[in-house]
Design a protein around this motif. Sequence first.
Motif, PDB file in Angstrom:
ATOM      1  N   GLU A 239      33.504   9.902 -59.589  1.00  0.00           N
ATOM      2  CA  GLU A 239      32.264  10.190 -59.991  1.00  0.00           C
ATOM      3  C   GLU A 239      31.239   9.503 -60.783  1.00  0.00           C
ATOM      4  N   ARG A 240      31.657   8.319 -60.683  1.00  0.00           N
ATOM      5  CA  ARG A 240      30.426   7.183 -61.052  1.00  0.00           C
ATOM      6  C   ARG A 240      30.415   5.447 -60.648  1.00  0.00           C
ATOM      7  N   PRO A 241      29.879   4.762 -60.525  1.00  0.00           N
ATOM      8  CA  PRO A 241      30.039   3.488 -60.120  1.00  0.00           C
ATOM      9  C   PRO A 241      31.281   2.782 -60.553  1.00  0.00           C
ATOM     10  N   ALA A 242      32.001   1.878 -59.687  1.00  0.00           N
ATOM     11  CA  ALA A 242      33.034   1.159 -60.363  1.00  0.00           C
ATOM     12  C   ALA A 242      33.199   0.079 -60.274  1.00  0.00           C
ATOM     13  N   LEU A 243      32.073  -0.379 -61.900  1.00  0.00           N
ATOM     14  CA  LEU A 243      31.508  -1.631 -61.998  1.00  0.00           C
ATOM     15  C   LEU A 243      32.455  -2.731 -62.596  1.00  0.00           C
ATOM     16  N   GLY A 244      33.826  -2.356 -62.685  1.00  0.00           N
ATOM     17  CA  GLY A 244      34.346  -4.043 -62.854  1.00  0.00           C
ATOM     18  C   GLY A 244      34.500  -4.563 -62.295  1.00  0.00           C
ATOM     19  N   PRO A 245      34.435  -3.701 -60.672  1.00  0.00           N
ATOM     20  CA  PRO A 245      35.002  -5.650 -59.768  1.00  0.00           C
ATOM     21  C   PRO A 245      33.601  -6.234 -59.531  1.00  0.00           C
ATOM     22  N   ILE A 246      32.339  -5.365 -59.721  1.00  0.00           N
ATOM     23  CA  ILE A 246      30.726  -6.062 -59.452  1.00  0.00           C
ATOM     24  C   ILE A 246      30.805  -6.846 -60.605  1.00  0.00           C
ATOM     25  N   THR A 247      31.169  -6.601 -62.110  1.00  0.00           N
ATOM     26  CA  THR A 247      30.970  -7.488 -63.191  1.00  0.00           C
ATOM     27  C   THR A 247      31.709  -8.115 -63.572  1.00  0.00           C
TER      28      THR A 247
ATOM     29  N   ILE B 231      31.648 -11.287 -51.313  1.00  0.00           N
ATOM     30  CA  ILE B 231      32.290  -9.610 -51.725  1.00  0.00           C
ATOM     31  C   ILE B 231      31.601  -8.651 -52.558  1.00  0.00           C
ATOM     32  N   THR B 232      31.008  -9.134 -53.133  1.00  0.00           N
ATOM     33  CA  THR B 232      30.159  -8.104 -54.120  1.00  0.00           C
ATOM     34  C   THR B 232      29.385  -7.408 -54.048  1.00  0.00           C
ATOM     35  N   ILE B 233      28.053  -8.137 -52.666  1.00  0.00           N
ATOM     36  CA  ILE B 233      26.749  -7.640 -52.081  1.00  0.00           C
ATOM     37  C   ILE B 233      27.990  -6.471 -51.399  1.00  0.00           C
ATOM     38  N   ILE B 234      29.121  -7.006 -50.737  1.00  0.00           N
ATOM     39  CA  ILE B 234      29.606  -6.002 -49.652  1.00  0.00           C
ATOM     40  C   ILE B 234      30.204  -4.892 -50.464  1.00  0.00           C
TER      41      ILE B 234
END
Length: 210
Positions: A90-98, A56-59
Amino acid sequence: MDGKIGEASVHQGEPSTFWQVAKQEFLRKFIHMASVLSIFVARYSEPLLIWGLAIITIIFIVGESIRLILGGTSLITQLVALVKRGSEDERPALGPITLSLGIMSAFLLFPTVAARLAVAALAFGDGIASLVGRLFGRHRPKLLRGKSIEGSLSCFLVVLAASYVLTKGDLTTSFWVALLTTFIEALPLKSFDNLVIPLCVGFLSFRLGY
């Protein structure tokens, strides 16, 4: 994160504005708190949980990269758009990744109970603090750098209760886990508290015998 952007408008604006913000914030943090379900998946199969989160993270990373580089939208970014704040456009949504990395790290690095404590602290502590702080937080001392006493207190209480259940009544461990989670949540870490909370709580729980 006990979000502070736009909080003044939540308290001082029209009732309709409050409910609009409340609806979006509840949706955001409902998904965040739903990460506690990983505890039940891990009880069935930890490898299944780790591989599932990794895929899921890679996708998600691929989808966000395409959005930022080429523009446009995808199914992934449309789903994320439902729960991210306007400042994240305008920036990556880091919340789901972290969040995903934090859960995986907990189960990869720590024994079962310590990992469960770490994930529960992440899911409930950070989620409740942000929800309560953004919607109802009124007392914001300089020491908390814009975060609220209400959010921090709710974080402490909910993590204390969750830890008490997971440790089967170990009040001492529950207290220290709740205190550490509240301290980390109050730091200006933004989305990276999704990594710091489970790593620190997992280590503390391990050192306390779990």
